[in-house]
Design a protein around this motif. Structure first.
Motif, short mmCIF file in Angstrom:
data_model
loop_
_atom_site.label_atom_id
_atom_site.label_comp_id
_atom_site.label_asym_id
_atom_site.label_seq_id
_atom_site.Cartn_x
_atom_site.Cartn_y
_atom_site.Cartn_z
N THR A 449 91.50 10.57 25.00
CA THR A 449 91.42 11.12 26.36
C THR A 449 90.46 12.31 26.42
O THR A 449 89.59 12.35 27.28
N ILE A 450 90.61 13.24 25.50
CA ILE A 450 89.70 14.39 25.59
C ILE A 450 88.27 13.97 25.28
O ILE A 450 87.33 14.53 25.81
N TYR A 451 88.12 12.94 24.47
CA TYR A 451 86.76 12.44 24.22
C TYR A 451 86.17 11.88 25.52
O TYR A 451 85.03 12.18 25.88
N TYR A 452 86.95 11.12 26.24
CA TYR A 452 86.43 10.52 27.49
C TYR A 452 86.27 11.56 28.59
O TYR A 452 85.39 11.44 29.42
N LEU A 453 87.13 12.56 28.59
CA LEU A 453 87.05 13.54 29.69
C LEU A 453 86.00 14.62 29.42
O LEU A 453 85.45 15.20 30.36
N LEU A 454 85.74 14.92 28.15
CA LEU A 454 84.82 16.03 27.87
C LEU A 454 83.52 15.56 27.21
O LEU A 454 82.52 16.25 27.26
N GLN A 455 83.55 14.40 26.62
CA GLN A 455 82.39 13.88 25.87
C GLN A 455 81.64 15.06 25.23
O GLN A 455 80.63 15.51 25.75
N PRO A 456 82.16 15.56 24.12
CA PRO A 456 81.72 16.87 23.62
C PRO A 456 80.39 16.88 22.88
O PRO A 456 79.90 17.96 22.58
N TYR A 457 79.80 15.73 22.59
CA TYR A 457 78.59 15.75 21.76
C TYR A 457 77.33 15.66 22.62
O TYR A 457 77.34 15.09 23.69
#
Lengths: 523, 235
Positions: A449-457
């Protein structure tokens, strides 16, 4: 000479200051307060300059103090029966010899050397000599307070303490002289970060002598140590001459710094290579599915090494541990009662265990580096229905990967509970398994979820989102705190299930609402 | 069909990269987008591709006097540094792409037929993309963008890394594809722009303007372009 010193200082200082400003810009709330023209802001620069100078001064003394505290005195405390001053000198002597090879400053390929000698074409000879002199002065000045403080505490006479810093730098000069001579003769440059095998063996033997001999009750007599230290000083002085007249600094540094050019922008490059290495080349991998399921199946199969193999290892380790505990019950029946009581109250502890073994970060990182980074540039991939479809597929996959060890641990705990004397309420067994499965489900959901919501890269595969760092930090802290909590299985298990359900629903709603907008490349 | 951009704006902090982009692109033409380093060519493409949000203005497609916002299928975007999913083989990537876009790809052909078109050697088709060379990755990226037959094809410096033969092949390919779509091609190589493009558009001062060729010969035309770019405040 003076000018070289000034330039090399200001160069080092400039990039240190810029690194400080850059790191400030990475902190979530503070970055909003900072001006766009960060590197022009005079006040900020002044502040960073002060920090930089403070750091330089601290690094002179602090490193040495820690070295004495841990390596010399800390190590010395292990040998209580031997004379303190003897042990102190014994360990210091061997570590000094090791240090003169592994911490030379002359043969350490660093960024500032690369900037100054390769990029800015400063005179290699002058730059090296000036900086080496400064490094040696730092050794003497930095050692002095620590050696007096810790030496006197260990009953080493003051006059010995006073010349020890000179001996240490003398030994360093000697090692440098040797390596320079070696370069002149064989044209192979010594690099302290890439030592040859025989030197490794030699240094390990010395390390063994430093700590192993005292353990066996043997130390060098104090007079021998003192004499050795005394000899280092004239030997070092002799080598100063060699270092001053050495004619090949330019050639030597060129060779030493040859790899730097490739390493400069590499942390991202290396991440990429590391991730590409994770892709298995196995020609037999194929898939009969279609569309996103096809993509996903190939991804999972080609990343088996980092996804399923790690999971398998965790499972094997868990099975061994569980088997070991069961064996212990058989051998030492008296511990059963104690373990039984603990298990009934230790369920919160497993939050941290499940946190530690969950594959969420590894999975999302590989997803981005090897898959999404490229596919997100294609319009079809960015359509909301594609994003959500792939989210569902990936959630299923990561849940599967995390659920296997969770089930093994849950079932194992239930088994241990039973073998340790059982419980009155059979619901406890079921709750153990379900609650631990729920925890693994939560972590799977959470990281995706945090990957999809923040896409940190960003496209260079660097981790850019401050928010992401904060959330993962808080997650870690929260899980760590859970280790302190003691609650009954039924109560905590019930809470876990409720929390997990609420979180999953909330996460799904958030992803469905926002991911089509947030899941994209950072420009 | 026309692709119209109206008053598009994009700032980074205080820097106005796109100030007031106002332009209308027409079907069937290749537009050469020229601009100095940092003029905002990639930013413009990223805005059109909706990779970054614009700060103002809008763009739309106009067909038979009906306006509509471009959907992702309308746009193909070939980046200067090719990015392809490294864990797939060339063939798998192509198959996946065709699967996903089966509705929009009319008369799909066998994968080998597409590879033949792009002159990708047989032995390379089943290699992992991570082992492809830069130029080969570029070909793959171009290939999937062409198969989808987008209405707008954005190409960001696409030929720079290709060898001369490949670059020639690619040029004739682009010429053969220009019918029925709008191709916008950013480049630093002026001769390439003059050779391939029907219109030369300059991005300077955050605005787009067309350079009229009229009757001037190539040399004069080049001088004119350089003079116009020189004014772009970077001196």
């Amino acid at each position: 000479m003076n000018k070289t010193l000034r330039i090399s200082f200001s160069l080092k200082n400039t990039y240190r200051v810029n690194s400080i400003l850059y790191s400030l810009k990475q902190i979530p709330i503070i970055k909003k307060l900072l001006p766009d023209m960060l590197y022009q802001a005079q006040e900020l620069k002044l502040f960073a300059n002060v920090l930089s100078v403070l750091w330089e001064i601290t690094s002179i003394f602090l490193g040495k103090a820690i070295y004495f505290l841990i390596m010399i005195c800390g190590g010395g405390m292990l040998y209580k029966d031997l004379p303190e001053s003897g042990v102190f000198l014994h360990i210091l002597l061997f570590l000094t010899i090791i240090g003169s090879f592994v911490n030379t400053s002359l043969f350490n390929p660093t960024k500032d050397k690369y900037y100054a000698m390769v990029l800015m074409r400063m005179s290699a000879r002058e730059y090296t000599l000036v900086n080496y002199t400064y490094a040696m002065l730092k050794v003497v000045v930095g050692f002095l307070p620590s050696v007096i403080l810790f030496g006197m505490l260990q009953d080493v006479p003051l006059w010995v303490c006073l010349f020890l810093p000179l001996s240490v730098s003398g030994m360093k000069l000697f090692a440098a002289g040797l390596s320079l001579r070696d370069y002149e003769k064989h044209r192979t440059v010594y690099n302290e970060n890439k030592m040859r095998r025989f030197l490794w063996v030699f240094l390990i033997l010395l390390l063994g002598a430093a700590y192993g001999l005292p353990a066996a009750g043997v130390i060098l007599p104090e007079t021998v140590s003192v004499c050795a230290f005394l000899i280092f000083i004239p030997v070092g002085l002799l080598c100063i001459h060699k270092i001053r007249i050495f004619p090949l600094y330019r050639e030597m540094n060129k060779e030493l710094l040859a790899d730097m050019a490739n390493q400069m922008d590499t942390s991202a490059q290396m991440m990429k290579t590391i991730n590409e290495e994770k892709i298995s080349d196995d020609g037999s991998v194929s898939s009969n599915r279609k569309g996103f399921e096809y993509l996903n199946e190939l991804f999972i199969k080609r990343h088996r090494k980092i996804l399923w193999n790690a999971t398998k290892r965790i499972v094997y380790v868990c099975i061994c541990l569980i088997g070991f505990i069961l064996l212990l019950f058989y051998l030492k029946p008296e511990i059963r009662q104690d373990i039984n009581e603990r298990i009934l109250r230790f369920l919160p502890y497993f939050v941290f265990i499940m946190y530690s073994i969950n594959r969420g970060t590894g999975f999302t990182q590989a997803l981005f580096m090897n898959c999404d980074r490229s596919l997100l540039t294609f319009p079809f991939y960015k359509q909301p229905k594609s994003i959500l479809k792939l989210f569902r597929i990936r959630l299923r996959e990561i849940m599967k990967i995390n659920a296997v060890p969770a089930f093994v641990i849950g079932a194992g705990m239930a088994l241990i509970l039973y073998a340790s004397g059982g419980t009155d309420n059979p619901l406890n067994y079921i709750m153990l398994i379900v609650a631990i499965l729920c925890m693994s489900l939560f972590f799977s959901m959470h990281y995706l979820t945090i990957y999809y919501l923040l896409q940190p890269y960003n496209a260079e595969t660097e981790l850019k989102s401050g928010m992401y760092k904060v959330i993962t930090g808080v997650t870690c802290f929260f899980c760590y705190m859970m280790m302190q909590v003691r609650l009954s299985i039924l109560f905590f298990g019930f809470m876990t299930i409720i929390f997990c359900l609420i979180y999953s629903v909330a996460a799904c709603i958030l992803v469905y609402r926002f991911a089509p907008k947030t899941f994209k490349l950072r420009m | 069909m026309r692709f119209v951009i109206e008053h598009l704006m994009k700032n980074f902090g205080e820097k106005e990269v796109l100030r007031d982009v106002d332009f209308s692109f027409e079907e069937g033409k290749i537009y050469g987008l020229l601009g100095r380093n940092g003029a905002g060519k990639t930013t413009l493409f990223n805005c059109i591709n909706k990779d970054i949000a614009a700060d103002g203005g809008c763009f739309y497609l106009e067909e038979n006097e009906k306006r509509r916002e471009p959907v992702p299928e309308d746009i193909g975007y070939v980046l200067s540094t090719p990015v392809v999913p490294e864990f797939l083989t060339g063939r798998e990537f192509l198959k996946f792409f065709i699967d996903i876009n089966e509705k929009s790809i009319k008369n799909p052909r066998r994968t080998d037929a597409y590879f033949d078109d792009m002159r990708i050697a047989r032995e390379d088709r089943d290699k992992l993309l991570k082992d492809y060379s830069h130029g080969m990755k570029n070909k793959m990226q171009m290939l999937v963008n062409i198969i989808a037959r987008p209405n707008i094809l954005l190409l960001d410096e696409p030929l720079t890394s290709l060898d001369v033969v490949m670059a020639e092949e690619m040029k004739s390919l682009l010429r053969s594809l220009k019918k029925g779509r709008i191709t916008i091609f950013s480049t630093h190589i002026m001769d390439l722009a003059l050779d391939l493009c029907d219109e030369i558009v300059l991005l300077s001062h955050g605005e787009l303007e067309v350079v009229e060729k009229n009757s001037t010969d190539d040399h004069e035309f080049k001088e004119k372009i350089i003079a116009a770019l020189r004014e772009d405040g970077h001196e």
